[in-house]
Design an enzyme around this catalytic site. Structure first.
Site, PDB file in Angstrom:
ATOM      1  N   CYS A   2       0.834  -1.217   0.167  1.00  0.00           N
ATOM      2  CA  CYS A   2       0.232  -0.261   0.003  1.00  0.00           C
ATOM      3  C   CYS A   2       0.694   1.228  -0.079  1.00  0.00           C
ATOM      4  O   CYS A   2       2.163   1.109   0.406  1.00  0.00           O
ATOM      5  CB  CYS A   2      -0.899  -0.031   1.455  1.00  0.00           C
ATOM      6  SG  CYS A   2      -2.113  -1.549   1.246  1.00  0.00           S
ATOM      7  N   ARG A  27       4.276   0.827  -6.331  1.00  0.00           N
ATOM      8  CA  ARG A  27       4.295  -0.128  -5.341  1.00  0.00           C
ATOM      9  C   ARG A  27       2.899  -1.333  -5.587  1.00  0.00           C
ATOM     10  O   ARG A  27       2.891  -2.081  -4.962  1.00  0.00           O
ATOM     11  CB  ARG A  27       3.809   0.655  -3.799  1.00  0.00           C
ATOM     12  CG  ARG A  27       4.955   1.597  -3.691  1.00  0.00           C
ATOM     13  CD  ARG A  27       4.354   2.749  -2.533  1.00  0.00           C
ATOM     14  NE  ARG A  27       4.331   2.305  -1.310  1.00  0.00           N
ATOM     15  CZ  ARG A  27       5.192   2.324  -0.423  1.00  0.00           C
ATOM     16  NH1 ARG A  27       6.339   2.974  -0.759  1.00  0.00           N
ATOM     17  NH2 ARG A  27       5.152   1.697   0.767  1.00  0.00           N
ATOM     18  N   TRP A  76      -3.075  -2.247  -1.669  1.00  0.00           N
ATOM     19  CA  TRP A  76      -2.604  -3.694  -2.345  1.00  0.00           C
ATOM     20  C   TRP A  76      -3.252  -4.660  -1.376  1.00  0.00           C
ATOM     21  O   TRP A  76      -2.910  -4.772  -0.216  1.00  0.00           O
ATOM     22  CB  TRP A  76      -1.099  -3.687  -2.457  1.00  0.00           C
ATOM     23  CG  TRP A  76      -0.556  -4.908  -3.215  1.00  0.00           C
ATOM     24  CD1 TRP A  76      -0.842  -5.280  -4.333  1.00  0.00           C
ATOM     25  CD2 TRP A  76       0.057  -5.986  -2.606  1.00  0.00           C
ATOM     26  NE1 TRP A  76      -0.244  -6.498  -4.815  1.00  0.00           N
ATOM     27  CE2 TRP A  76       0.314  -6.894  -3.544  1.00  0.00           C
ATOM     28  CE3 TRP A  76       0.572  -6.206  -1.352  1.00  0.00           C
ATOM     29  CZ2 TRP A  76       0.939  -8.205  -3.383  1.00  0.00           C
ATOM     30  CZ3 TRP A  76       1.130  -7.533  -1.119  1.00  0.00           C
ATOM     31  CH2 TRP A  76       1.605  -8.382  -2.196  1.00  0.00           C
ATOM     32  N   ASN A 102      -0.674   1.190   6.037  1.00  0.00           N
ATOM     33  CA  ASN A 102      -0.064   0.053   5.357  1.00  0.00           C
ATOM     34  C   ASN A 102       0.615  -0.731   6.387  1.00  0.00           C
ATOM     35  O   ASN A 102       1.215  -0.489   7.568  1.00  0.00           O
ATOM     36  CB  ASN A 102       1.194   1.006   4.494  1.00  0.00           C
ATOM     37  CG  ASN A 102       2.125   0.061   3.912  1.00  0.00           C
ATOM     38  OD1 ASN A 102       1.460  -1.015   3.338  1.00  0.00           O
ATOM     39  ND2 ASN A 102       3.369   0.524   3.510  1.00  0.00           N
ATOM     40  N   GLY A 103       0.368  -2.170   5.985  1.00  0.00           N
ATOM     41  CA  GLY A 103       0.976  -3.074   7.194  1.00  0.00           C
ATOM     42  C   GLY A 103      -0.094  -4.239   7.161  1.00  0.00           C
ATOM     43  O   GLY A 103      -0.790  -4.322   6.592  1.00  0.00           O
ATOM     44  N   GLU A 477      17.560 -16.717 -11.393  1.00  0.00           N
ATOM     45  CA  GLU A 477      17.168 -15.393 -11.820  1.00  0.00           C
ATOM     46  C   GLU A 477      16.237 -15.189 -13.356  1.00  0.00           C
ATOM     47  O   GLU A 477      15.268 -14.541 -13.303  1.00  0.00           O
ATOM     48  CB  GLU A 477      18.116 -14.255 -11.951  1.00  0.00           C
ATOM     49  CG  GLU A 477      17.685 -12.801 -12.190  1.00  0.00           C
ATOM     50  CD  GLU A 477      16.813 -12.321 -11.289  1.00  0.00           C
ATOM     51  OE1 GLU A 477      16.417 -12.792  -9.988  1.00  0.00           O
ATOM     52  OE2 GLU A 477      16.120 -11.089 -11.531  1.00  0.00           O
ATOM     53  N   LYS A 481      12.222 -14.192 -13.667  1.00  0.00           N
ATOM     54  CA  LYS A 481      11.882 -13.074 -14.449  1.00  0.00           C
ATOM     55  C   LYS A 481      10.731 -13.569 -15.308  1.00  0.00           C
ATOM     56  O   LYS A 481       9.664 -12.717 -15.404  1.00  0.00           O
ATOM     57  CB  LYS A 481      13.059 -12.580 -15.290  1.00  0.00           C
ATOM     58  CG  LYS A 481      14.025 -11.682 -14.666  1.00  0.00           C
ATOM     59  CD  LYS A 481      13.356 -10.337 -14.070  1.00  0.00           C
ATOM     60  CE  LYS A 481      13.195  -9.963 -12.834  1.00  0.00           C
ATOM     61  NZ  LYS A 481      13.787 -10.627 -11.788  1.00  0.00           N
ATOM     62  N   GLU A 484       7.369 -14.193 -13.325  1.00  0.00           N
ATOM     63  CA  GLU A 484       6.671 -13.042 -12.683  1.00  0.00           C
ATOM     64  C   GLU A 484       6.213 -11.975 -13.748  1.00  0.00           C
ATOM     65  O   GLU A 484       5.185 -11.357 -13.579  1.00  0.00           O
ATOM     66  CB  GLU A 484       7.518 -12.337 -11.595  1.00  0.00           C
ATOM     67  CG  GLU A 484       8.789 -11.594 -12.247  1.00  0.00           C
ATOM     68  CD  GLU A 484       9.463 -10.649 -11.181  1.00  0.00           C
ATOM     69  OE1 GLU A 484       8.982 -10.338 -10.004  1.00  0.00           O
ATOM     70  OE2 GLU A 484      10.880 -10.614 -11.315  1.00  0.00           O
ATOM     71  N   HIS A 500      18.716 -35.541 -11.852  1.00  0.00           N
ATOM     72  CA  HIS A 500      18.087 -36.116 -10.525  1.00  0.00           C
ATOM     73  C   HIS A 500      16.449 -35.779 -10.553  1.00  0.00           C
ATOM     74  O   HIS A 500      16.059 -35.622  -9.293  1.00  0.00           O
ATOM     75  CB  HIS A 500      18.783 -35.833  -9.301  1.00  0.00           C
ATOM     76  CG  HIS A 500      19.996 -35.943  -9.388  1.00  0.00           C
ATOM     77  ND1 HIS A 500      20.865 -37.041  -9.005  1.00  0.00           N
ATOM     78  CD2 HIS A 500      21.202 -35.075  -9.674  1.00  0.00           C
ATOM     79  CE1 HIS A 500      22.077 -37.238  -9.285  1.00  0.00           C
ATOM     80  NE2 HIS A 500      22.281 -35.731  -9.552  1.00  0.00           N
ATOM     81  N   LYS A 599       5.744  -3.995  -5.682  1.00  0.00           N
ATOM     82  CA  LYS A 599       7.197  -3.448  -6.056  1.00  0.00           C
ATOM     83  C   LYS A 599       7.995  -3.843  -4.611  1.00  0.00           C
ATOM     84  O   LYS A 599       9.274  -4.362  -4.793  1.00  0.00           O
ATOM     85  CB  LYS A 599       7.445  -2.109  -6.391  1.00  0.00           C
ATOM     86  CG  LYS A 599       8.702  -1.768  -6.635  1.00  0.00           C
ATOM     87  CD  LYS A 599       9.542  -2.434  -7.740  1.00  0.00           C
ATOM     88  CE  LYS A 599      10.726  -2.334  -7.696  1.00  0.00           C
ATOM     89  NZ  LYS A 599      11.674  -3.372  -8.908  1.00  0.00           N
TER      90      LYS A 599
HETATM   91  C1  AGP Z   1      12.199  -9.337  -8.197  1.00  0.00           C
HETATM   92  O1  AGP Z   1      11.887  -9.035  -9.710  1.00  0.00           O
HETATM   93  C2  AGP Z   1      10.989  -9.341  -7.719  1.00  0.00           C
HETATM   94  N1  AGP Z   1      10.093  -7.989  -7.756  1.00  0.00           N
HETATM   95  C3  AGP Z   1      11.280  -9.402  -6.020  1.00  0.00           C
HETATM   96  O2  AGP Z   1      11.569 -10.737  -5.969  1.00  0.00           O
HETATM   97  C4  AGP Z   1      11.968  -8.669  -5.159  1.00  0.00           C
HETATM   98  O3  AGP Z   1      13.212  -8.864  -5.780  1.00  0.00           O
HETATM   99  C5  AGP Z   1      12.047  -8.977  -3.870  1.00  0.00           C
HETATM  100  O4  AGP Z   1      10.662  -8.649  -3.311  1.00  0.00           O
HETATM  101  C6  AGP Z   1      13.031  -8.268  -2.715  1.00  0.00           C
HETATM  102  O5  AGP Z   1      12.821  -6.882  -3.033  1.00  0.00           O
HETATM  103  P1  AGP Z   1      13.802  -5.971  -2.447  1.00  0.00           P
HETATM  104  O6  AGP Z   1      15.011  -6.090  -3.274  1.00  0.00           O
HETATM  105  O7  AGP Z   1      13.426  -4.594  -2.631  1.00  0.00           O
HETATM  106  O8  AGP Z   1      14.169  -6.448  -0.973  1.00  0.00           O
END
Ligand code: AGP
Length: 604
Positions: A2, A27, A76, A102-103, A477, A481, A484, A500, A599
């Site tokens: 949020c 966000r 959010w 927020n929280g 990684e 990508k 997500e 395995h 984000k």
């Molecule tokens: C990565 O593409 C994601 N958006 C997510 O895994 C992100 O890396 C993770 O939430 C950590 O965020 P930060 O680096 O702001 O701590």
């Protein structure tokens, strides 16, 4: 996650709030709303869905003749569906108290039951609404500030809240384990989850600490609550620049940020060289450290995996890499000779922040972070900043290569402090790093070829990404990508591990992406490529320009320039970022704000 934006003062409220909320859009959100307190009382407006900030704020006044108070929010959803009732601000029974949050309130169910027994009527499914009714309960017997303090002290969990009451001209902001920044511009005041939201108006900021409350009226009075004891606070001038949060000539932030990586590596390397190698005040702990624990989440955790390879190979110092969410609850065994380094783009990820706080009780803690003024920036003993600039795309790209740059230079610095390598060898490493931006540009120049290859992923539902050694974290990684942003299930695996189990998945419908560059694992990974080929797998291989072997058997190849194996990941990750981006685009996905993602995950 949020977003909160509040304003107290005179001005074009419509423009100020619109731009403030739009700065927080990165966000992620699924509803938004505001509460406006003026002489004619409390006005509340809410909109459901993404992209509604313009519509929401169009009902706000533009003439700034009267002093107004407004709190606004992008939600959010965590507790409760995306509905009008669940959107913020949340109100009390009498509709005289408006609050944004927020929280996560962990004990909200018990509080809600108790308040319902006292006759309070709830209309939302949110945890947040219990806070407004708690304040309503206490305001019958206490002053506004005291009523808020008593309510907040009953809460368990994390919260950043801003609250108004129709019978008090002041706005109260308070936080615990969730950030809030207060800005001052003459007689006007701002409060936001991220100082970026008001930076164009002022750089005079107070970052609220945990269990601190700001009472904002004609000035700002900072009060402690809970276990906190009052601390004098002054507005500080912060160095953050109003971020260039425009896409420029790019269709999406993600593509812009992928293309910014050459510049980001340059600026990050320059900053770390100046602050570590050339400064006269690097922290002494680095020379004495006997073990390093890298903690992070998601992409930042992948950066930690590469940091482990770099630091152990170059400095000989043992490294452990931990998911922050696991580390924080494990009561980790730490000594004063250990160094915990939190890796985070946002500096606000709840699990990483909690891991940092846990470690701080027992040893030194550093952060590798992209946001000055963030919570991790403020609680760490020392911060190694990535200079990636604001990263808006939810999928982390430039922050990742910036993190790798920091980790590589930190490993070199540590190796020198441990007298493992000479300055002459360090100079060779640094020179090779300085060649990376140009090599990145070469790969970015091939983005059209990579876009063509992404066509192959369109009808697919699964993919395997395989790498070894320094390229194993890049396989993870690359898979993350693709997952997500395109919602295709992709799995990263150590290439040797494929035998395995995962090799059972291989068929023509399963694209297998190999990172088969000519490093120390090259011959081994050649064998893995053969194994997949023999089972009819479709192979997309990242290879070095000079490769001859893999090119003969792969179905598609993506060439990348040569460099040392320590920093080859800075190059091999780029085609995988582009592959994910173009695949998602072709599948009609929202590449900058993928579904269900935020984000920065400031809740557990
Ligand atoms: C990565 O593409 C994601 N958006 C997510 O895994 C992100 O890396 C993770 O939430 C950590 O965020 P930060 O680096 O702001 O701590």
């Amino acid at each position: 996650m949020c977003g909160i934006f509040g304003f107290i003062g005179k001005g074009n409220i419509q423009d100020i709030v619109r731009k403030g909320l739009q700065t927080l859009e990165y966000r992620g959100y699924d509803s938004c709303g505001y509460a406006l307190l003026s002489d004619s009382g409390l006005k509340v407006e809410k909109k459901i869905g993404k992209g509604k900030i313009e519509e929401l704020t169009s009902s706000l006044p533009i003439n700034g003749s009267h002093r107004l108070r407004i709190i606004s929010h992008t939600r959010w959803a965590t507790h409760g569906r995306v509905t009008q009732e669940n959107a913020h601000p949340q109100l009390d029974c009498a509709r005289e108290i408006a609050l944004v949050h927020n929280g996560i309130i962990e004990n909200y169910k018990a509080i809600k039951e108790s308040l319902e027994q006292e006759g309070h009527r709830f209309i939302s499914e949110t945890d947040t609404e219990v806070i407004t009714h708690l304040i309503e309960k206490y305001i019958k017997r206490y002053e506004f500030e005291e009523a808020v303090k008593k309510a907040l002290t009953e809460l368990r969990g994390s919260f950043a809240v801003v609250v108004m009451w129709v019978n008090a001209g002041k706005v109260i902001a308070a936080c615990k384990h969730s950030p809030l920044a207060i800005g001052i511009a003459g007689d006007n005041f701002f409060v936001a989850s991220d100082a970026m939201a008001f930076l164009k108006y002022t750089k005079k900021v107070i970052f609220l600490e945990d269990e601190e409350m700001a009472v904002i009226d004609r000035g700002v009075d900072i009060l402690p609550f809970g276990k906190n004891r009052k601390r004098e606070k002054v507005f500080q001038e912060i160095s953050m620049e109003p971020g260039k949060i425009e896409k420029g000539d790019f269709p999406h932030f993600m593509l812009k940020e992928i293309f910014e990586q050459p510049t980001v590596v340059k600026s990050t390397a320059r900053h770390i060289l100046n602050s570590l190698f050339f400064a006269n005040t690097p922290p002494r702990i680095i020379k004495e450290v006997e073990r390093i624990i890298l903690v992070g989440c998601g992409t930042s955790w992948h950066a930690g995996l590469l940091g482990e390879y770099m630091i152990e190979e170059l400095s000989g110092v043992p490294v452990e890499v931990e998911y922050a969410s696991e580390f924080r609850y494990r009561n980790p065994v730490l000594s004063e000779r250990d160094l915990v380094i939190a890796i985070s783009q946002s500096g606000e990820t709840a699990d990483t922040l909690a891991a940092l706080r846990e470690a701080k009780k027992k040893c030194n803690v550093f952060a590798i972070c992209n946001v000055p003024g963030s919570s991790m920036d403020r609680i760490s003993d020392y911060v190694l900043y990535t200079k990636a600039g604001p990263e808006i795309g939810v999928a982390s790209t430039k922050a990742f290569t910036a993190q790798l740059t920091v980790l590589y230079l930190f490993a070199l610095y540590l190796a020198r402090e441990k007298e493992r390598i000479s300055q002459q060898v360090i100079d060779i490493h640094i020179k090779e790093l300085q060649n990376i931006p140009a090599k990145m540009e070469m790969i970015l120049g091939r983005s059209k070829e990579i876009e063509n290859i992404s066509q192959y992923f369109l009808g697919k539902n699964n993919a395997l990404y395989l790498g070894r050694g320094f390229q194993f974290p890049i396989a993870l990684e690359g898979a993350l990508k693709l997952k997500e942003v395109s919602y295709i299930h992709a799995e990263g695996y150590p290439a040797a591990e494929m035998k395995h189990g995962p090799i059972a998945l291989v068929d023509q419908e399963m694209p297998v992406v190999f990172i088969a560059v000519q490093d120390s694992s090259y011959q081994k990974i050649m064998g893995n490529v053969e194994e997949v080929k023999a089972r009819g797998g479709f192979i997309i291989a990242l290879v070095n320009d000079e490769d001859r072997e893999v090119k003969k058997i792969a179905d598609m190849v993506i060439p990348v320039p040569e460099t040392s194996q320590y920093i080859m990941p800075l190059l091999t990750v780029i085609p995988l970022q582009l592959l994910a981006y173009y695949t998602a685009l072709k599948r009609g996905c929202d590449v900058d704000k993928p579904r269900n993602l935020a984000k920065s995950v400031t809740v557990e």
